[in-house]
Design a protein around this motif. Structure first.
Motif, PDB file in Angstrom:
ATOM      1  N   THR A 152     -41.592 -11.187 116.425  1.00 25.60           N
ATOM      2  CA  THR A 152     -40.283 -10.697 116.843  1.00 25.60           C
ATOM      3  C   THR A 152     -39.565 -11.839 117.532  1.00 25.60           C
ATOM      4  OG1 THR A 152     -40.989  -8.398 117.069  1.00 25.60           O
ATOM      5  CG2 THR A 152     -39.057  -9.071 118.337  1.00 25.60           C
ATOM      6  N   MET A 153     -38.372 -12.182 117.039  1.00 18.76           N
ATOM      7  CA  MET A 153     -37.643 -13.323 117.575  1.00 18.76           C
ATOM      8  C   MET A 153     -36.192 -12.958 117.851  1.00 18.76           C
ATOM      9  SD  MET A 153     -39.051 -16.621 115.423  1.00 18.76           S
ATOM     10  CE  MET A 153     -38.580 -17.731 116.761  1.00 18.76           C
ATOM     11  N   LEU A 154     -35.634 -13.590 118.874  1.00 14.24           N
ATOM     12  CA  LEU A 154     -34.210 -13.551 119.180  1.00 14.24           C
ATOM     13  C   LEU A 154     -33.615 -14.884 118.751  1.00 14.24           C
ATOM     14  CD1 LEU A 154     -31.577 -12.601 120.740  1.00 14.24           C
ATOM     15  CD2 LEU A 154     -32.586 -13.725 122.744  1.00 14.24           C
ATOM     16  N   VAL A 155     -32.563 -14.850 117.937  1.00 13.23           N
ATOM     17  CA  VAL A 155     -31.815 -16.047 117.557  1.00 13.23           C
ATOM     18  C   VAL A 155     -30.388 -15.809 118.031  1.00 13.23           C
ATOM     19  CG1 VAL A 155     -31.079 -17.541 115.677  1.00 13.23           C
ATOM     20  CG2 VAL A 155     -33.321 -16.430 115.571  1.00 13.23           C
ATOM     21  N   VAL A 156     -29.852 -16.721 118.860  1.00 13.86           N
ATOM     22  CA  VAL A 156     -28.592 -16.429 119.536  1.00 13.86           C
ATOM     23  C   VAL A 156     -27.800 -17.706 119.774  1.00 13.86           C
ATOM     24  CG1 VAL A 156     -29.626 -16.599 121.856  1.00 13.86           C
ATOM     25  CG2 VAL A 156     -27.589 -15.173 121.508  1.00 13.86           C
ATOM     26  N   THR A 157     -26.488 -17.566 119.825  1.00 16.42           N
ATOM     27  CA  THR A 157     -25.616 -18.664 120.217  1.00 16.42           C
ATOM     28  C   THR A 157     -24.573 -18.170 121.204  1.00 16.42           C
ATOM     29  OG1 THR A 157     -24.135 -20.416 119.452  1.00 16.42           O
ATOM     30  CG2 THR A 157     -24.006 -18.311 118.286  1.00 16.42           C
ATOM     31  N   PHE A 158     -24.191 -19.076 122.098  1.00 12.49           N
ATOM     32  CA  PHE A 158     -23.088 -18.819 123.021  1.00 12.49           C
ATOM     33  C   PHE A 158     -22.016 -19.893 122.847  1.00 12.49           C
ATOM     34  CE2 PHE A 158     -27.052 -17.272 124.844  1.00 12.49           C
ATOM     35  CZ  PHE A 158     -26.764 -15.921 124.931  1.00 12.49           C
ATOM     36  N   GLY A 159     -22.022 -20.519 121.660  1.00 15.61           N
ATOM     37  CA  GLY A 159     -21.021 -21.514 121.333  1.00 15.61           C
ATOM     38  C   GLY A 159     -21.421 -22.938 121.633  1.00 15.61           C
ATOM     39  N   LYS A 160     -22.662 -23.136 122.071  1.00  9.70           N
ATOM     40  CA  LYS A 160     -23.159 -24.486 122.352  1.00  9.70           C
ATOM     41  C   LYS A 160     -24.516 -24.679 121.693  1.00  9.70           C
ATOM     42  CE  LYS A 160     -20.647 -25.044 126.717  1.00  9.70           C
ATOM     43  NZ  LYS A 160     -20.748 -25.328 128.174  1.00  9.70           N
ATOM     44  N   GLY A 161     -24.564 -24.454 120.376  1.00  7.85           N
ATOM     45  CA  GLY A 161     -25.816 -24.554 119.642  1.00  7.85           C
ATOM     46  C   GLY A 161     -26.492 -23.210 119.505  1.00  7.85           C
ATOM     47  N   THR A 162     -27.480 -23.157 118.630  1.00  7.99           N
ATOM     48  CA  THR A 162     -28.221 -21.926 118.345  1.00  7.99           C
ATOM     49  C   THR A 162     -29.641 -22.056 118.868  1.00  7.99           C
ATOM     50  OG1 THR A 162     -26.894 -21.406 116.389  1.00  7.99           O
ATOM     51  CG2 THR A 162     -29.101 -20.456 116.485  1.00  7.99           C
ATOM     52  N   GLN A 163     -30.091 -21.026 119.583  1.00  9.43           N
ATOM     53  CA  GLN A 163     -31.402 -21.036 120.223  1.00  9.43           C
ATOM     54  C   GLN A 163     -32.309 -19.974 119.605  1.00  9.43           C
ATOM     55  OE1 GLN A 163     -30.183 -20.025 124.231  1.00  9.43           O
ATOM     56  NE2 GLN A 163     -28.374 -21.314 123.924  1.00  9.43           N
ATOM     57  N   GLU A 164     -33.611 -20.209 119.674  1.00 11.02           N
ATOM     58  CA  GLU A 164     -34.616 -19.245 119.216  1.00 11.02           C
ATOM     59  C   GLU A 164     -35.564 -18.896 120.357  1.00 11.02           C
ATOM     60  OE1 GLU A 164     -35.465 -19.854 114.436  1.00 11.02           O
ATOM     61  OE2 GLU A 164     -36.791 -20.823 115.890  1.00 11.02           O
ATOM     62  N   TYR A 165     -35.818 -17.606 120.502  1.00  7.46           N
ATOM     63  CA  TYR A 165     -36.762 -17.103 121.498  1.00  7.46           C
ATOM     64  C   TYR A 165     -37.794 -16.238 120.781  1.00  7.46           C
ATOM     65  CZ  TYR A 165     -33.093 -18.365 124.866  1.00  7.46           C
ATOM     66  OH  TYR A 165     -32.142 -19.036 125.604  1.00  7.46           O
ATOM     67  N   LEU A 166     -39.045 -16.407 121.126  1.00  6.07           N
ATOM     68  CA  LEU A 166     -40.137 -15.640 120.525  1.00  6.07           C
ATOM     69  C   LEU A 166     -40.646 -14.609 121.519  1.00  6.07           C
ATOM     70  CD1 LEU A 166     -42.298 -15.253 118.249  1.00  6.07           C
ATOM     71  CD2 LEU A 166     -43.664 -16.976 119.439  1.00  6.07           C
ATOM     72  N   LEU A 167     -40.815 -13.372 121.075  1.00  3.04           N
ATOM     73  CA  LEU A 167     -41.387 -12.336 121.930  1.00  3.04           C
ATOM     74  C   LEU A 167     -42.885 -12.565 122.048  1.00  3.04           C
ATOM     75  CD1 LEU A 167     -41.075  -9.707 123.572  1.00  3.04           C
ATOM     76  CD2 LEU A 167     -41.429  -8.446 121.430  1.00  3.04           C
ATOM     77  N   ASP A 168     -43.325 -12.909 123.241  1.00  4.32           N
ATOM     78  CA  ASP A 168     -44.747 -13.115 123.519  1.00  4.32           C
ATOM     79  C   ASP A 168     -45.417 -11.744 123.572  1.00  4.32           C
ATOM     80  OD1 ASP A 168     -47.265 -13.542 124.608  1.00  4.32           O
ATOM     81  OD2 ASP A 168     -46.572 -14.957 126.122  1.00  4.32           O
ATOM     82  N   PRO A 169     -46.359 -11.456 122.675  1.00  2.36           N
ATOM     83  CA  PRO A 169     -46.968 -10.120 122.662  1.00  2.36           C
ATOM     84  C   PRO A 169     -47.798  -9.828 123.907  1.00  2.36           C
ATOM     85  CG  PRO A 169     -48.096 -11.575 121.125  1.00  2.36           C
ATOM     86  CD  PRO A 169     -46.886 -12.316 121.599  1.00  2.36           C
ATOM     87  N   ASP A 170     -48.178 -10.863 124.650  1.00  8.59           N
ATOM     88  CA  ASP A 170     -48.973 -10.646 125.855  1.00  8.59           C
ATOM     89  C   ASP A 170     -48.099 -10.346 127.068  1.00  8.59           C
ATOM     90  OD1 ASP A 170     -51.411 -11.123 124.504  1.00  8.59           O
ATOM     91  OD2 ASP A 170     -51.130 -13.290 124.710  1.00  8.59           O
ATOM     92  N   SER A 171     -47.090 -11.189 127.303  1.00  9.06           N
ATOM     93  CA  SER A 171     -46.242 -10.994 128.481  1.00  9.06           C
ATOM     94  C   SER A 171     -45.089 -10.030 128.222  1.00  9.06           C
ATOM     95  CB  SER A 171     -45.665 -12.336 128.935  1.00  9.06           C
ATOM     96  OG  SER A 171     -44.725 -12.815 127.993  1.00  9.06           O
TER      97      SER A 171
END
Length: 335
Positions: A152-171
């Protein structure tokens, strides 16, 4: 029970948007768990109705919509526009932001265990709900998606590049894994529903014909075709591997402008793709320069690696006689 900060790394998220993003990710983490449980959590893919656009609603569509609306009411969101709702809903009269959302994209794939997701777009709120969304797409201040797949990942931009976040299944927290995602430029893949070939306009058919011709055609290289029927999954593949996605308008009634919605799907995906170095058009014109005329308006959509998106537009710029000639002479376009 969710952690107080569903996103572990907040340094790339504007401070004013952190409560909103935490709310989206809190619901996203809960949905990820529900989706992983599949039939153990009930008949998530059961048909329960039809939305305003005539699309069948699944149980998970409604569950996701209700969960996001409930949580975002406490996240500085004044206006909530959902693909599953007929009109804009006011959540918090004092809220600063307007959020448009496709709560569960790709719901036709729920029962076959294929990646699905959530797509969202953020604007500064105006006094009028509709006016907060019916504005030039480049006025977005945030946009992205959550993909529910093997990861499960979040891919997002706020107008200064695109970032990826991974949902850590443990935390159960979203952890930053890429600060500046870039769409690869060397992929030899295209994504389109080829079963609709006979309905497409000539420029789209010509473009696809030249891809299919492979190394014996004008492109002088072999291409692979992909089609998942989940916009989030298609986007994530292009973010990861490059290529081009096409959902053109066609000659069928109700498909003249394609089936993807400008406000809930195309505008935020275009924002993400452009900020990752790619391009997004309606096959000819830049999506982020367009303004939706109604909440559920549709638009043709082509996005991916810039060179490939530009080539699709070039086919549309040809005079009619040259497009016709493409079907007899595959050499008008060379790499």
């Amino acid at each position: 029970m969710q952690t107080k900060n569903p996103i572990r790394d907040l340094q790339h998220i504007p401070a004013a948007l952190q409560p909103l993003m935490n709310a989206l990710c809190e619901v996203g983490a809960d949905l990820s768990n529900t989706i992983q449980r599949g039939p153990l959590g009930g008949a998530l893919g059961a048909e329960v109705g039809e939305n305003t656009g005539g699309d069948t609603q699944k149980a998970l569509d409604v569950l996701a919509d209700e969960a996001f609306a409930r949580r975002l009411a406490t996240a500085d969101v004044r206006w909530y526009a959902s693909e599953e709702q007929d009109s804009v809903v006011e959540l918090d009269p004092e809220g600063r932001f307007a959020l448009a959302i496709d709560p569960l994209d790709g719901s036709s794939n729920i029962e076959v265990n294929v990646s699905i997701g959530t797509i969202f777009s953020i604007f500064e709120a105006r006094e009028d709900g509709d006016a907060s969304f019916l504005r030039p797409a480049h006025e977005q201040i945030g946009g992205g998606y959550i993909i529910f797949g093997p990861q499960t990942m979040l891919v997002v931009t706020f107008g200064k590049g695109t970032q990826e976040y991974l949902l850590d299944p443990d935390s159960k927290q979203f952890v930053l894994v890429q600060e500046a995602v870039k769409v690869p430029t060397n992929a030899r893949e295209f994504a389109i529903n080829a079963s609709n070939y006979r309905h497409w306009a000539k420029p789209i058919r010509a473009y696809i014909d030249d891809c299919i011709a492979g190394d014996e055609g004008p492109r002088e290289k072999n291409f692979n075709m992909r089609w998942v029927a989940s916009l989030v999954a298609e986007t994530h593949r292009i973010i990861s591997r490059g290529g081009v996605f096409l959902y053109p308008g066609d000659s069928r009634k109700g498909y003249e402008k394609g089936r993807l919605r400008m406000v809930y799907e195309c505008a935020p995906i275009a924002f993400v793709i452009e900020q990752a170095g790619g391009s997004a058009t309606d096959a000819q014109d830049r999506i982020l320069d367009k303004t939706a005329t109604e909440l559920h308006a549709r638009t043709p959509f082509v996005f991916g690696s810039t060179d490939k998106v530009s080539r699709v537009a070039a086919y549309h710029d040809l005079p009619e006689q040259e497009v016709n000639a493409l079907f007899g002479n595959r050499g008008l376009f060379r790499v």
